[in-house]
Design a protein around this motif. Structure first.
Motif, short mmCIF file in Angstrom:
data_model
loop_
_atom_site.label_atom_id
_atom_site.label_comp_id
_atom_site.label_asym_id
_atom_site.label_seq_id
_atom_site.Cartn_x
_atom_site.Cartn_y
_atom_site.Cartn_z
N GLU A 88 98.98 39.53 -62.68
CA GLU A 88 98.62 40.92 -62.41
C GLU A 88 99.68 41.86 -62.99
OE1 GLU A 88 98.35 38.55 -60.13
OE2 GLU A 88 96.16 38.50 -59.98
N VAL A 132 97.51 49.33 -56.69
CA VAL A 132 98.14 48.44 -55.70
C VAL A 132 99.35 47.75 -56.33
CG1 VAL A 132 97.83 46.37 -54.31
CG2 VAL A 132 96.02 48.09 -54.40
N VAL A 133 99.14 47.20 -57.54
CA VAL A 133 100.23 46.51 -58.22
C VAL A 133 101.38 47.48 -58.48
CG1 VAL A 133 100.88 45.27 -60.32
CG2 VAL A 133 98.67 44.83 -59.27
N ARG A 137 93.52 45.75 -59.18
CA ARG A 137 93.92 46.99 -58.51
C ARG A 137 95.23 47.48 -59.10
NH1 ARG A 137 91.43 48.05 -53.80
NH2 ARG A 137 89.44 46.98 -53.62
N ALA A 185 92.25 47.68 -65.21
CA ALA A 185 91.38 48.46 -64.32
C ALA A 185 89.92 48.13 -64.58
CB ALA A 185 91.64 49.95 -64.52
#
Lengths: 254, 499
Positions: free
Chosen positions: B217, B237-238, B234, B229
């Motif tokens: 990720e 989030v990362v 996410r 994306a």
């Protein structure tokens, strides 16, 4: 019947200036479609809006009759080549492997199967012998092919490509087109931003003419006409002449 | 027109054994540094008088603390550098200050995890505020970053001065850290342990765990956030997880090295590692190694020169970055200079023998001997060696010619092509004339534009490309200037020369 792609009343604005305005577009069958329009017409933005990468001011986009977020694994994407840093410390194979990440989900690493598959995809674009190279050592055309291989690795049913043939030489362009034609023959849909009006008749069977608003969309034979192009490009004569030549040449082609 | 020739994009794609090369380089770097550190420690810890035992515990603890801090920062720094967010590391390491102060005011203690939570919250708030401010428009991202982190840092200063007056938390300690006390150990479950390591070691473990868990990720979000994306990763989030980790590493390192040096450790080793590696895993390994060596060597130098140890750690890191700029295998000044030099020597030596070959061709009938010096006039027509080849390059070129046995002295002491040299030269002249012919027949160039282009191309046409040219030109025997194109087959050639 669910439509393949259903864009309804889509509007995108940057700082209150509309980039796309009330775009409606429906695709019912897999097509090899070109999005064509002048600079600043919102061609890339249309793709990004459909994929949910830019916020929508209004409207919606559905793929296979579902919201995009629910069918992401069936969507392949080729961003513009300039959108990434080619000095990034990854190998060609690493980049192609990224195409498999979507199906792997969180935490799982690509394994032997994914590697085999990524190599197969590299083979299809003729870059098998480059898998260990750092991506910055490739030429522009090769980089574009790496992106294409990565999209193939996604095993998608519909592909969105942002200028997949930008800045490549004629031989690479033909190779890329051959890969697209193979995808199309396998029942996949391809929607590509295309910058070169002259090669539209040669490569694509469906055309979307865009200039902030949708000007026309339909099968290339009936839609890619000088009249529609004039509506799309305004009065830029040199371009229109080139396009007219292309149409003349294209109508003679099988 | 020929796309077969025009589409050739690179001349060769050598399969480099990158892994072996790069790991070997890293291993020798570590071995060399270890030797330096051991020698340095030997000197720094030498007993004042004989019979006094050598005290190694305090220096080793200091190095351990510095290394743990540098390693965590270096790992996370790689992602900041690759994502062009170096400044965000700087910002977060300052902006966490009010979080630390508030956590201290609430919990009444300066260690333990209330502080971490305070910093973590502020780190994420900094990242979020920065993004929010710039997406509101009218403020660019770097400006909003500048506004957010200076304001938050100032808030922290105000809080310290106003409410924490008598605690051992002050602005100086935040900026400079207290690595000098890292050697002081305390009892921990029966072990004598340096206190900062209790925060730094878990941080290092968590950092490594974080990167291992989110490896793919982090990689795809750093390389191509748009694709990430589109795939449903996410990205936000990362991003915030990374920012949270940077906050944690920053706070854990504060006490040891201070906030200024945290910035150095976040950015400098990672930036140097970026120059040295062609794989992400390699880059992280290099960054950790450089960070740890900076800590160890920094301690030794700081102690030897009796100056700020933490400061010296950052100076050593900077010095190593400078070395990386010079010696980077991919883009370093030294390797670029060497590559250019080798190329210049090759081109110059090839020009000389190609000139000899042309002279031989011209003087065949008369049998007049040719001097090397006279030949230079011939190849200068191209403007290559007179203008760009220095005496040093020419000297190396003549050494190369001798070494490869391309020429031999005749009875009069003058250089003549040997058979080996003639074969190479014939290939060059052939490449030159083929290219001229190709340019002439496929592009509408004036005749006087052909020679210079061909003079450059002759050194880069490999046999494969020559074969393509051959097929393209199908049996053209002379170049546009009417000169014979030497055949690829040497047997034909030597007989024609004999005539």
């Amino acid at each position: 019947m669910n439509s393949l792609l259903d864009i309804h009343d889509l509007t995108v604005a940057y700082h209150r200036k509309p980039v796309l305005w009330d775009v409606d577009l429906e695709l019912h069958q897999p097509q090899l479609a070109a999005i064509v329009g002048p600079n600043g017409a919102g061609k890339s933005t249309l793709i990004k809006a459909v994929l949910g990468l830019v916020p929508l001011a209004s409207g919606r986009a559905q793929i296979f009759g579902e919201p995009v977020a629910r069918v992401r694994q069936r969507i392949g994407y080729v961003p513009q080549r300039e959108s990434v840093d080619w000095d990034f410390p990854v190998s060609v194979l690493d980049v192609v492997l990224m195409g498999t990440y979507g199906r792997l989900g969180w935490f799982r690493r690509p394994g032997r199967d994914e590697r085999e598959w990524a190599r197969e995809c590299l083979e299809k674009v003729g870059l098998a012998q480059y898998e260990h190279q750092q991506i910055g050592q490739l030429s522009g055309g090769q980089q574009q092919r790496v992106f294409l291989a990565r999209a193939l690795a996604q095993r998608a049913d519909i592909y969105f490509m942002d200028e997949p043939m930008a800045g490549v030489d004629a031989a690479t362009e033909r190779l890329i087109f051959q890969v697209l034609a193979d995808l199309r023959a396998a029942g996949k849909a391809i929607i590509a931003v295309h910058h070169d009006l002259r090669t539209v008749p040669q490569y694509f069977d469906y055309v979307v003419l865009l200039n902030v608003r949708l000007v026309a969309a339909g099968p290339r034979e009936t839609t890619f006409t000088p009249d529609n192009l004039r509506k799309t490009y305004g009065g830029r004569l040199a371009l229109l002449d080139a396009a007219a030549d292309a149409i003349a040449a294209g109508s003679g082609a099988p | 027109m020929s796309t077969a020739v025009a589409s050739r994009q690179s001349f060769a794609a050598p399969q480099t054994a990158w892994a072996w090369n790069e790991w070997w380089l890293l291993a020798s770097y570590l071995a060399m540094s270890l030797a330096l550190v051991v020698i340095g420690l030997e000197w720094v810890t030498r007993p004042a008088a004989s019979g006094v035992p050598r005290d190694l515990a305090a220096p080793l603890w200091t190095i351990a603390v510095g290394s743990a801090s540098a390693a965590s920062c270096a790992i996370l720094g790689c992602y900041l550098v690759l994502r062009r967010m170096s400044l965000l590391g700087d910002a977060i390491s300052h902006a966490v200050l009010p979080g630390i102060v508030i956590a201290y005011l609430l919990s009444g203690q300066l260690t333990g995890w209330p502080i971490f939570i305070g910093a973590l919250v502020l780190g994420v708030v900094t990242a979020a505020l920065t993004q929010g401010l710039s997406s509101l428009g009218r403020v660019s991202e770097d400006t909003s970053l500048g506004i957010v982190f200076t304001s938050l840092f100032a808030l922290g200063v105000v809080l310290i001065q106003g409410w924490v007056r008598h605690a051992d938390l002050d602005v100086d300690c935040v900026l400079q850290g207290q690595i000098d006390f890292a050697g002081v150990t305390q009892e921990f479950y029966g072990w004598q342990i340096s206190r900062p390591i209790l925060a730094l070691l878990p941080t290092l473990v968590v950092t490594i765990g974080f990167v291992a868990l989110f490896w793919k990720e982090l990689k795809i979000v750093s390389f191509d956030p748009a694709l990430a994306a589109a795939m449903g990763v996410r990205v936000a989030v990362v991003h915030y997880l990374l920012m949270a980790m940077v906050s944690v590493a920053t706070v854990a390192s504060f006490e040891a090295v201070g906030s200024i040096l945290v910035v150095a450790m976040l950015i400098v080793p990672a930036a140097a590692a970026d120059l040295l590696s062609s794989r992400l895993s390699m880059m992280i390994a290099w960054a950790m190694a450089i960070g740890i060596v900076s800590a160890a060597l920094g301690y030794v130098l700081g102690a030897a020169l009796d100056t700020s140890v933490a400061g010296m750690m950052a100076v050593v890191a900077g010095g190593q970055f400078a070395l990386a700029v010079v010696f980077s295998p991919r883009s370093g000044l030294a390797s670029r200079w060497l590559r250019n030099l080798l190329l210049a020597v090759r081109i110059t030596s090839e020009d000389v023998i190609a000139g000899l070959y042309r002279a031989e061709e011209r003087d065949q009938a008369t049998g007049v001997s040719i001097e090397l010096s006279g030949v230079r006039g011939e190849s200068t027509r191209s403007g290559i060696d007179e203008h760009s080849a220095s005496p040093f390059v020419r000297w190396l070129a003549s050494w190369r010619i001798a070494h490869l046995g391309w020429t031999a002295k005749d009875r009069l002491g003058q250089a003549r092509l040997t058979d080996a040299g003639r074969t190479v030269a014939r290939k060059l002249v052939r490449a030159h004339r083929l290219w001229e012919t190709y340019l002439d027949t496929h592009f509408d160039l004036p005749r006087d534009h052909l020679h210079d282009a061909a003079e450059r191309m002759e050194h880069f046409l490999d046999p494969e490309l020559q074969a393509e040219l051959d097929a393209e030109l199908a049996g053209v025997a002379t170049d546009p200037h009417g000169k014979q194109i030497p055949p690829a087959d040497s047997a034909v050639d030597s007989s024609s020369l004999e005539k």
